[in-house]
Write an enzyme that holds these catalytic residues in place. Structure first.
Site, mmCIF file in Angstrom:
data_model
loop_
_atom_site.group_PDB
_atom_site.id
_atom_site.type_symbol
_atom_site.label_atom_id
_atom_site.label_comp_id
_atom_site.label_asym_id
_atom_site.label_seq_id
_atom_site.Cartn_x
_atom_site.Cartn_y
_atom_site.Cartn_z
ATOM 1 N N ASP A 105 0.816 -1.209 0.000
ATOM 2 C CA ASP A 105 0.000 0.000 0.000
ATOM 3 C C ASP A 105 0.851 1.261 0.000
ATOM 4 O O ASP A 105 0.672 2.152 -0.817
ATOM 5 C CB ASP A 105 -0.998 0.002 1.182
ATOM 6 C CG ASP A 105 -0.324 -0.248 2.533
ATOM 7 O OD1 ASP A 105 0.916 -0.406 2.587
ATOM 8 O OD2 ASP A 105 -1.051 -0.307 3.549
ATOM 9 N N ASP A 108 7.095 3.994 3.243
ATOM 10 C CA ASP A 108 7.337 5.122 4.147
ATOM 11 C C ASP A 108 8.823 5.144 4.514
ATOM 12 O O ASP A 108 9.642 5.652 3.756
ATOM 13 C CB ASP A 108 6.417 4.964 5.358
ATOM 14 C CG ASP A 108 6.388 6.169 6.261
ATOM 15 O OD1 ASP A 108 7.004 7.190 5.915
ATOM 16 O OD2 ASP A 108 5.752 6.101 7.330
ATOM 17 N N GLY A 110 10.632 2.577 4.533
ATOM 18 C CA GLY A 110 11.245 1.570 3.664
ATOM 19 C C GLY A 110 11.621 0.297 4.402
ATOM 20 O O GLY A 110 12.042 -0.686 3.789
ATOM 21 N N LEU A 113 9.365 -2.941 3.308
ATOM 22 C CA LEU A 113 9.652 -3.502 1.986
ATOM 23 C C LEU A 113 11.085 -3.997 1.875
ATOM 24 O O LEU A 113 11.355 -4.982 1.193
ATOM 25 C CB LEU A 113 9.345 -2.477 0.890
ATOM 26 C CG LEU A 113 7.872 -2.398 0.512
ATOM 27 C CD1 LEU A 113 7.651 -1.369 -0.591
ATOM 28 C CD2 LEU A 113 7.353 -3.762 0.044
ATOM 29 N N ASP A 164 -5.712 2.311 6.803
ATOM 30 C CA ASP A 164 -6.536 2.481 8.007
ATOM 31 C C ASP A 164 -5.924 3.438 9.015
ATOM 32 O O ASP A 164 -4.717 3.704 9.015
ATOM 33 C CB ASP A 164 -6.725 1.137 8.705
ATOM 34 C CG ASP A 164 -5.448 0.680 9.402
ATOM 35 O OD1 ASP A 164 -4.408 0.570 8.717
ATOM 36 O OD2 ASP A 164 -5.477 0.463 10.625
ATOM 37 N N ARG A 170 -10.781 2.056 6.036
ATOM 38 C CA ARG A 170 -10.268 1.302 4.882
ATOM 39 C C ARG A 170 -11.247 1.378 3.705
ATOM 40 O O ARG A 170 -10.866 1.207 2.551
ATOM 41 C CB ARG A 170 -10.064 -0.174 5.244
ATOM 42 C CG ARG A 170 -8.928 -0.435 6.219
ATOM 43 C CD ARG A 170 -8.629 -1.918 6.275
ATOM 44 N NE ARG A 170 -7.826 -2.303 7.416
ATOM 45 C CZ ARG A 170 -6.504 -2.260 7.472
ATOM 46 N NH1 ARG A 170 -5.808 -1.812 6.450
ATOM 47 N NH2 ARG A 170 -5.864 -2.637 8.556
HETATM 48 P P1 XMP Z 1 7.597 1.539 6.327
HETATM 49 O O1 XMP Z 1 7.948 2.667 7.252
HETATM 50 O O2 XMP Z 1 8.130 0.218 6.795
HETATM 51 O O3 XMP Z 1 6.036 1.495 6.481
HETATM 52 O O4 XMP Z 1 7.957 1.835 4.891
HETATM 53 C C1 XMP Z 1 5.200 0.838 5.646
HETATM 54 C C2 XMP Z 1 3.944 0.514 6.396
HETATM 55 O O5 XMP Z 1 3.624 1.494 7.389
HETATM 56 C C3 XMP Z 1 2.256 1.762 7.381
HETATM 57 N N1 XMP Z 1 2.042 3.190 7.068
HETATM 58 C C4 XMP Z 1 0.865 3.796 6.992
HETATM 59 N N2 XMP Z 1 -0.402 3.318 7.133
HETATM 60 N N3 XMP Z 1 -1.267 5.473 6.702
HETATM 61 C C5 XMP Z 1 -1.453 4.171 6.983
HETATM 62 O O6 XMP Z 1 -2.606 3.752 7.092
HETATM 63 C C6 XMP Z 1 -0.048 6.034 6.538
HETATM 64 O O7 XMP Z 1 0.076 7.234 6.271
HETATM 65 C C7 XMP Z 1 1.073 5.132 6.689
HETATM 66 N N4 XMP Z 1 2.419 5.325 6.591
HETATM 67 C C8 XMP Z 1 2.971 4.106 6.838
HETATM 68 C C9 XMP Z 1 1.650 0.845 6.345
HETATM 69 O O8 XMP Z 1 1.193 -0.326 6.997
HETATM 70 C C10 XMP Z 1 2.780 0.477 5.432
HETATM 71 O O9 XMP Z 1 2.659 -0.798 4.803
#
Ligand code: XMP
Length: 182
Positions: A105, A108, A110, A113, A164, A170
């Site tokens: 989705d 952020d 990283g 992933l 969410d 969602r």
């Molecule tokens: P990282 O920091 O590991 O984060 O790249 C990825 C996961 O963090 C969650 N995430 C969010 N979920 N709104 C959300 O609902 C946001 O703005 C957001 N930013 C990060 C999400 O689960 C994503 O897969």
């Protein structure tokens, strides 16, 4: 739109990306996938649960042969300093020598992933490409290769279209920004 969350904090939602813009962009992404994966047998690996709405729209435009599998990863993993990935549901399919398209989705920091890609690479797929709906580049800590990006967005907490806030919102057809009032 006004609402109250479980802690009774008043908040409002603003539209950041309309349902129409999402629809148009997802269509273009699907066209790019059809061009790049033409003639290949692909395993689409989607991360639960935030991808479900995006995934449903994306794969309905896919024209190459594909199978679908899911991985569950806990967001707690990305919040800890260790950055360790907590896998709550592992792959069921064997992806060795298969072309894998990883769908998430939002990218952020990283960390998520980065860890998922490392885990998938160990399974020796024929190729691994990644598609995310949203990219928040400002908070990046780990550089991860991502071939398909829906939208680059500023560092705001977003909900809707599968994303969410405490499991709410969602179902929104658009991407919204949560605004909280103290
Ligand atoms: P990282 O920091 O590991 O984060 O790249 C990825 C996961 O963090 C969650 N995430 C969010 N979920 N709104 C959300 O609902 C946001 O703005 C957001 N930013 C990060 C999400 O689960 C994503 O897969």
């Amino acid at each position: 739109m006004k609402g109250r969350d479980h802690s009774e904090m008043t908040h409002s939602l603003e539209v950041m990306i309309s349902a129409r813009r999402i629809r148009d962009r997802v269509k273009v992404l699907t066209q790019e996938l059809n061009r790049d994966f033409q003639g290949r047998d692909v395993v689409v690996v989607a991360l639960l649960k935030g991808t479900v709405v995006f995934l449903a729209d994306l794969i309905r435009g896919i024209e190459f042969p594909m199978r679908l599998d899911f991985m569950g990863v806990s967001s707690y993993g990305s919040k800890t300093q260790s950055g360790k990935l907590i896998v709550t549901q592992d792959l069921r399919m064997d992806v060795r020598d298969r072309h894998v398209l990883l769908v998430d989705d939002i990218l952020d920091t990283g960390r998520t992933l980065h860890a998922v890609q490392r885990r998938l690479r160990r399974l020796q797929p024929a190729s691994l490409r990644t598609c995310v709906l949203l990219d928040k580049p400002e908070r990046r800590e780990k550089q991860v290769p991502v071939e398909y990006v829906g939208f680059r967005i500023p560092n705001r907490f977003v909900v809707g279209y599968g994303l969410d806030w405490d499991e709410h919102y969602r179902n929104l057809p658009h991407i919204g920004v949560v605004k909280t009032a103290a």
